[in-house]
Write an enzyme that holds these catalytic residues in place. Structure first.
Site, PDB file in Angstrom:
ATOM      1  N   ASN A 141      45.857  38.822  31.200  1.00 17.95           N
ATOM      2  CA  ASN A 141      46.268  37.479  30.781  1.00 17.95           C
ATOM      3  C   ASN A 141      47.594  37.440  30.021  1.00 17.95           C
ATOM      4  OD1 ASN A 141      45.398  38.491  28.345  1.00 17.95           O
ATOM      5  ND2 ASN A 141      43.802  36.972  28.021  1.00 17.95           N
ATOM      6  N   LYS A 199      51.434  42.157  27.369  1.00 16.24           N
ATOM      7  CA  LYS A 199      50.558  43.117  28.039  1.00 16.24           C
ATOM      8  C   LYS A 199      51.220  43.738  29.277  1.00 16.24           C
ATOM      9  CE  LYS A 199      46.245  41.111  26.350  1.00 16.24           C
ATOM     10  NZ  LYS A 199      44.929  40.560  26.748  1.00 16.24           N
ATOM     11  N   ARG A 204      50.108  31.943  29.117  1.00 19.52           N
ATOM     12  CA  ARG A 204      49.097  32.441  30.052  1.00 19.52           C
ATOM     13  C   ARG A 204      49.073  31.637  31.349  1.00 19.52           C
ATOM     14  NH1 ARG A 204      44.879  33.796  25.245  1.00 19.52           N
ATOM     15  NH2 ARG A 204      45.500  35.980  24.961  1.00 19.52           N
ATOM     16  N   ARG A 256      48.820  31.015  19.007  1.00 16.66           N
ATOM     17  CA  ARG A 256      47.666  30.849  19.895  1.00 16.66           C
ATOM     18  C   ARG A 256      47.849  29.631  20.806  1.00 16.66           C
ATOM     19  NH1 ARG A 256      44.100  34.339  19.517  1.00 16.66           N
ATOM     20  NH2 ARG A 256      42.426  33.175  20.518  1.00 16.66           N
ATOM     21  N   HIS A 308      48.523  38.933  24.037  1.00 16.99           N
ATOM     22  CA  HIS A 308      47.482  38.964  23.004  1.00 16.99           C
ATOM     23  C   HIS A 308      48.079  38.356  21.754  1.00 16.99           C
ATOM     24  CE1 HIS A 308      44.528  40.485  20.102  1.00 16.99           C
ATOM     25  NE2 HIS A 308      45.585  40.725  19.339  1.00 16.99           N
TER      26      HIS A 308
END
Length: 143
Positions: free
Chosen positions: A114, A11, A104, A87, A117
């Site tokens: 954060n 991000k 994160r 994840r 993604h």
């Protein structure tokens, strides 16, 4: 062993921190193969389309604004049980709850900013990959 593909976004806040290479290194150290990747600056329309499932939610406008605030890096990762393992590597959506050593925990600034993604299911991965990549842009690696 089930080889899957998953979708990842580095991000804008993580791109601005110049940690793309560090994040990619973590992907590779975790056993992922990066089979597609590109940097782009999302338009408002692209961000709204990508996050359409969240339209109408209180955080939607802020999410779109953030995701269009600077460049992102979109990638396709391949590996065993890729969706769940990616994840796990990212950590909890809220960085305050992310375990030490996750992406994160290390790179996020807030719940919205954060850092990364990742697809939440194989079905989402297929849809998200197709949103940003044509089949000719993905290069399966056999070694």
């Amino acid at each position: 062993m089930t080889i899957e593909r998953t979708f990842s976004i580095v991000k804008p806040n993580a791109v601005a921190k110049n940690v793309i290479g560090a994040i990619f290194s973590r992907f590779e150290s975790a056993g992922f193969k990066i089979v597609g990747s590109k940097m782009l600056h999302l338009s408002k329309e692209q961000a709204e389309g990508f996050y359409a499932e969240h339209q109408g939610k209180p955080f939607f406008d802020g999410l779109v604004e953030f995701m269009t605030s600077g460049p992102v890096v979109v990638s396709v990762l391949e590996g065993d049980n890729a969706v769940q393992r990616h994840r796990d590597l990212m950590g909890a959506t809220n960085p305050a709850n992310a375990l030490a050593g996750t992406l994160r925990a290390d790179y996020a600034d807030s719940f919205t900013e954060n850092a990364t993604h990742g697809s939440d299911s194989a079905e989402s991965a297929a849809r998200e990959i197709a949103y940003f990549f044509g089949e000719g842009e993905i290069c399966p690696r056999t070694r």
